[in-house]
Design an enzyme around this catalytic site. Structure first.
Site, PDB file in Angstrom:
ATOM      1  N   ARG A 122       1.902  19.141  13.101  1.00  0.00           N
ATOM      2  CA  ARG A 122       1.711  19.000  11.644  1.00  0.00           C
ATOM      3  C   ARG A 122       1.966  20.355  10.990  1.00  0.00           C
ATOM      4  O   ARG A 122       1.042  21.031  10.538  1.00  0.00           O
ATOM      5  CB  ARG A 122       0.300  18.480  11.341  1.00  0.00           C
ATOM      6  CG  ARG A 122       0.267  16.975  11.118  1.00  0.00           C
ATOM      7  CD  ARG A 122      -1.115  16.489  10.708  1.00  0.00           C
ATOM      8  NE  ARG A 122      -1.063  15.113  10.233  1.00  0.00           N
ATOM      9  CZ  ARG A 122      -2.131  14.386   9.948  1.00  0.00           C
ATOM     10  NH1 ARG A 122      -3.336  14.876  10.062  1.00  0.00           N
ATOM     11  NH2 ARG A 122      -1.998  13.130   9.526  1.00  0.00           N
ATOM     12  N   GLN A 127       7.254  18.257   8.300  1.00  0.00           N
ATOM     13  CA  GLN A 127       6.640  17.242   7.423  1.00  0.00           C
ATOM     14  C   GLN A 127       7.499  15.990   7.288  1.00  0.00           C
ATOM     15  O   GLN A 127       6.987  14.883   7.235  1.00  0.00           O
ATOM     16  CB  GLN A 127       6.403  17.836   6.042  1.00  0.00           C
ATOM     17  CG  GLN A 127       4.969  18.282   5.858  1.00  0.00           C
ATOM     18  CD  GLN A 127       4.740  18.939   4.513  1.00  0.00           C
ATOM     19  OE1 GLN A 127       5.620  18.989   3.666  1.00  0.00           O
ATOM     20  NE2 GLN A 127       3.537  19.438   4.326  1.00  0.00           N
ATOM     21  N   ASP A 130       6.833  13.445  10.037  1.00  0.00           N
ATOM     22  CA  ASP A 130       5.435  13.123  10.329  1.00  0.00           C
ATOM     23  C   ASP A 130       5.142  11.639  10.076  1.00  0.00           C
ATOM     24  O   ASP A 130       4.649  11.247   9.015  1.00  0.00           O
ATOM     25  CB  ASP A 130       4.544  14.032   9.456  1.00  0.00           C
ATOM     26  CG  ASP A 130       3.074  13.873   9.769  1.00  0.00           C
ATOM     27  OD1 ASP A 130       2.724  12.993  10.584  1.00  0.00           O
ATOM     28  OD2 ASP A 130       2.261  14.608   9.191  1.00  0.00           O
ATOM     29  N   SER A 133       1.455  10.507   9.351  1.00  0.00           N
ATOM     30  CA  SER A 133       1.025  10.618   7.954  1.00  0.00           C
ATOM     31  C   SER A 133       1.614   9.495   7.109  1.00  0.00           C
ATOM     32  O   SER A 133       0.926   8.926   6.265  1.00  0.00           O
ATOM     33  CB  SER A 133       1.431  11.974   7.362  1.00  0.00           C
ATOM     34  OG  SER A 133       0.630  12.979   7.924  1.00  0.00           O
ATOM     35  N   TYR A 228      -7.125  20.912  10.953  1.00  0.00           N
ATOM     36  CA  TYR A 228      -7.852  19.677  11.288  1.00  0.00           C
ATOM     37  C   TYR A 228      -9.361  19.934  11.245  1.00  0.00           C
ATOM     38  O   TYR A 228      -9.800  21.073  11.400  1.00  0.00           O
ATOM     39  CB  TYR A 228      -7.506  19.223  12.713  1.00  0.00           C
ATOM     40  CG  TYR A 228      -6.173  18.541  12.827  1.00  0.00           C
ATOM     41  CD1 TYR A 228      -5.991  17.250  12.343  1.00  0.00           C
ATOM     42  CD2 TYR A 228      -5.095  19.181  13.423  1.00  0.00           C
ATOM     43  CE1 TYR A 228      -4.768  16.620  12.452  1.00  0.00           C
ATOM     44  CE2 TYR A 228      -3.871  18.555  13.536  1.00  0.00           C
ATOM     45  CZ  TYR A 228      -3.709  17.271  13.052  1.00  0.00           C
ATOM     46  OH  TYR A 228      -2.507  16.648  13.160  1.00  0.00           O
TER      47      TYR A 228
HETATM   48  P1  NAD Z   1      -6.473  12.705   8.933  1.00  0.00           P
HETATM   49  O1  NAD Z   1      -6.714  13.573  10.130  1.00  0.00           O
HETATM   50  O2  NAD Z   1      -5.443  13.091   7.942  1.00  0.00           O
HETATM   51  O3  NAD Z   1      -7.840  12.476   8.146  1.00  0.00           O
HETATM   52  C1  NAD Z   1      -9.072  12.286   8.765  1.00  0.00           C
HETATM   53  C2  NAD Z   1     -10.111  12.986   7.911  1.00  0.00           C
HETATM   54  O4  NAD Z   1     -11.404  12.749   8.451  1.00  0.00           O
HETATM   55  C3  NAD Z   1      -9.912  14.513   7.852  1.00  0.00           C
HETATM   56  O5  NAD Z   1      -9.689  14.921   6.526  1.00  0.00           O
HETATM   57  C4  NAD Z   1     -11.234  15.048   8.398  1.00  0.00           C
HETATM   58  O6  NAD Z   1     -11.632  16.264   7.786  1.00  0.00           O
HETATM   59  C5  NAD Z   1     -12.179  13.889   8.112  1.00  0.00           C
HETATM   60  N1  NAD Z   1     -13.425  13.929   8.859  1.00  0.00           N
HETATM   61  C6  NAD Z   1     -13.674  14.424  10.108  1.00  0.00           C
HETATM   62  N2  NAD Z   1     -14.971  14.309  10.406  1.00  0.00           N
HETATM   63  C7  NAD Z   1     -15.577  13.729   9.319  1.00  0.00           C
HETATM   64  C8  NAD Z   1     -16.892  13.382   9.017  1.00  0.00           C
HETATM   65  N3  NAD Z   1     -17.907  13.596   9.877  1.00  0.00           N
HETATM   66  N4  NAD Z   1     -17.149  12.818   7.815  1.00  0.00           N
HETATM   67  C9  NAD Z   1     -16.158  12.609   6.912  1.00  0.00           C
HETATM   68  N5  NAD Z   1     -14.878  12.936   7.159  1.00  0.00           N
HETATM   69  C10 NAD Z   1     -14.590  13.488   8.340  1.00  0.00           C
HETATM   70  O7  NAD Z   1      -6.187  11.259   9.510  1.00  0.00           O
HETATM   71  P2  NAD Z   1      -5.395  10.072   8.785  1.00  0.00           P
HETATM   72  O8  NAD Z   1      -3.979  10.192   9.167  1.00  0.00           O
HETATM   73  O9  NAD Z   1      -5.797   9.986   7.376  1.00  0.00           O
HETATM   74  O10 NAD Z   1      -5.999   8.824   9.567  1.00  0.00           O
HETATM   75  C11 NAD Z   1      -7.356   8.448   9.353  1.00  0.00           C
HETATM   76  C12 NAD Z   1      -7.760   7.329  10.313  1.00  0.00           C
HETATM   77  O11 NAD Z   1      -7.021   6.161  10.015  1.00  0.00           O
HETATM   78  C13 NAD Z   1      -7.468   7.641  11.794  1.00  0.00           C
HETATM   79  O12 NAD Z   1      -8.525   7.164  12.588  1.00  0.00           O
HETATM   80  C14 NAD Z   1      -6.191   6.884  12.062  1.00  0.00           C
HETATM   81  O13 NAD Z   1      -6.022   6.564  13.419  1.00  0.00           O
HETATM   82  C15 NAD Z   1      -6.466   5.660  11.225  1.00  0.00           C
HETATM   83  N6  NAD Z   1      -5.280   4.853  10.889  1.00  0.00           N
HETATM   84  C16 NAD Z   1      -5.490   3.525  10.930  1.00  0.00           C
HETATM   85  C17 NAD Z   1      -4.465   2.666  10.623  1.00  0.00           C
HETATM   86  C18 NAD Z   1      -4.737   1.198  10.644  1.00  0.00           C
HETATM   87  O14 NAD Z   1      -3.835   0.415  10.421  1.00  0.00           O
HETATM   88  N7  NAD Z   1      -5.974   0.808  10.914  1.00  0.00           N
HETATM   89  C19 NAD Z   1      -3.206   3.173  10.306  1.00  0.00           C
HETATM   90  C20 NAD Z   1      -3.009   4.554  10.240  1.00  0.00           C
HETATM   91  C21 NAD Z   1      -4.088   5.410  10.536  1.00  0.00           C
END
Ligand code: NAD
Length: 385
Positions: A122, A127, A130, A133, A228
């Site tokens: 990342r 970008q 990615d 994202s 992260y």
């Molecule tokens: P990301 O890493 O950009 O964002 C995750 C966020 O969680 C970060 O900003 C981090 O600071 C925050 N975080 C960490 N610990 C925390 C806590 N205790 N309380 C609150 N926030 C906290 O990840 P992303 O790309 O936005 O993905 C987010 C989630 O969505 C992941 O689990 C990913 O696998 C999932 N996702 C699911 C689908 C789906 O179809 N279900 C699709 C894409 C991504």
């Protein structure tokens, strides 16, 4: 080179790795493009669209695998697909190498060079490649629509002759890529939104989208060098749960997206906390496949508990296949053209994007993180309730 795009075989997968509009970017670089018949149909792209764009339609996947130098896919290959890829060919797509050890070992044995989009670093330069994202953006958007569909209330404030309807209240936990898109989408629908994320830089981003930020006293060192979130202490998570609990009785929707790279998702909403939500509230847990941010989440299922709907959302991008395929294909093509610029026969492994995204090469698993993971005892990915 001959670039092959097979039809996805995983049940429910409707995306395709290349869209007709992008065939010309590969042709311009003197590549031939082969597409399996019907590969784009579930994303609304016909064989005719691909043919008109300059691709050759191949009847069946095995014929395509036999001749393709580079194979592009969305979903990691199934073991039977890995066995029919041509020896010495290159694979570019999501690989989920830790979960798909059998496939990765088949790649190594058959000298297939495997590049995994999940391992593209990342960094600014990468970008445009990615795909995690891009797909999180789609998921954040779709999570809000799922919540709106399940909620027995409307999202916007409405002042009508039949009375005033207050806006729905939405709480977003985790404001990374998916969370920020969920905030933007919920705001566009007119909801009142609050969000929390432990990374200090996020507060301004949340506010700039018109949402409130849930303030909490944060531990000092919450972020890795790569930007992260670090895994937070049990003590902090307990405080966070208390802060969330205080808000639950007045929210209609909670969308959780919290993740810590490479770890199980933090538990933010316990089973007891679900009881604090009012009847009819909706939780959409985007971290369902990483163990869930809500204790009651069942990946791939929508359940009811104490009259609260809990959606264990998986693969939301496949529910928006046209745009998800367009975005994915753009990221993928950018990586392919980075790996194989014009007239180059082999990628340059001095480059960090190339090196870090490569999982197998010269008959070996070359990615250190993946090799280390294979040496660890196997963990159950689901949280035990
Ligand atoms: P990301 O890493 O950009 O964002 C995750 C966020 O969680 C970060 O900003 C981090 O600071 C925050 N975080 C960490 N610990 C925390 C806590 N205790 N309380 C609150 N926030 C906290 O990840 P992303 O790309 O936005 O993905 C987010 C989630 O969505 C992941 O689990 C990913 O696998 C999932 N996702 C699911 C689908 C789906 O179809 N279900 C699709 C894409 C991504």
């Amino acid at each position: 080179m001959r670039i092959g795009v097979p039809k996805e075989v995983q049940k429910g997968e409707s995306r395709v790795a290349l869209v007709p509009q992008l065939v010309s970017s590969l042709k311009k670089e003197q590549h031939d493009v082969l597409v399996e018949r019907g590969a784009g149909v579930s994303a609304s792209f016909s064989d005719e669209d691909y043919r008109e764009a300059g691709a050759t339609i191949v009847e069946k996947a095995p014929a395509l695998y036999r001749v393709a130098d580079i194979v592009l896919k969305v979903r990691p290959p199934q073991p039977q697909e890995a066995r029919v890829l041509r020896e010495g060919s290159t694979y570019v797509g999501f690989l989920a190498p830790i979960e798909n050890r059998e496939v990765i070992e088949t790649f190594a044995k058959r000298r297939i060079m495997g590049f995994s989009l999940e391992y593209v670093p990342r960094i600014t330069r990468a970008q445009s490649m990615d795909a995690l994202s891009s797909m999180a953006t789609v998921a954040g958007y779709k999570a809000v629509l799922l919540a709106a569909e399940q909620l027995g209330k409307m999202f916007p404030l409405m002042m009508t002759a039949a009375g005033t309807v207050p806006p729905a209240t939405v709480l977003i936990l985790g404001a990374g890529v998916a969370g920020l898109q969920a905030i933007a989408t919920a705001r566009r629908l007119g909801a009142k939104v609050e969000a929390f994320d432990p990374r200090p830089a996020v507060k301004e981003q949340v506010k700039s989208l018109g949402a409130g930020f849930v303030d909490m006293e944060l531990p000092e060192d919450v972020e890795t060098k790569g930007g992260y979130a670090k895994e937070l202490s049990a003590e902090f998570l307990k405080k966070e749960q208390e802060t969330i609990a205080a808000r639950l009785p007045r929210v209609d929707v909670v969308i959780t997206t919290a993740q810590v790279f490479g770890k199980r998702a933090p538990l933010l909403i316990t089973a007891e906390m679900v009881k604090m939500l009012h009847r009819g509230a909706v939780v959409v847990d985007l971290a369902a496949e990483q163990g869930g941010n809500c204790e009651l989440t069942k990946p791939g299922k929508t359940i009811k508990s104490h009259n609260v709907t809990i959606i264990g959302a998986v693969n939301l991008p496949a529910t928006v296949p046209v745009h998800a395929s367009q975005m994915y294909a753009r990221n993928l093509i950018n990586l392919v053209l980075h790996l194989y610029p014009k007239d180059t026969a082999a990628p340059d492994f001095e480059d960090d994007i190339t090196r870090e995204s490569c999982i197998t090469r010269n008959g070996k698993v070359v990615n250190e993180a993946v090799r280390n993971a294979y040496q660890q005892p196997k963990k159950d990915p689901q949280r035990k309730h």
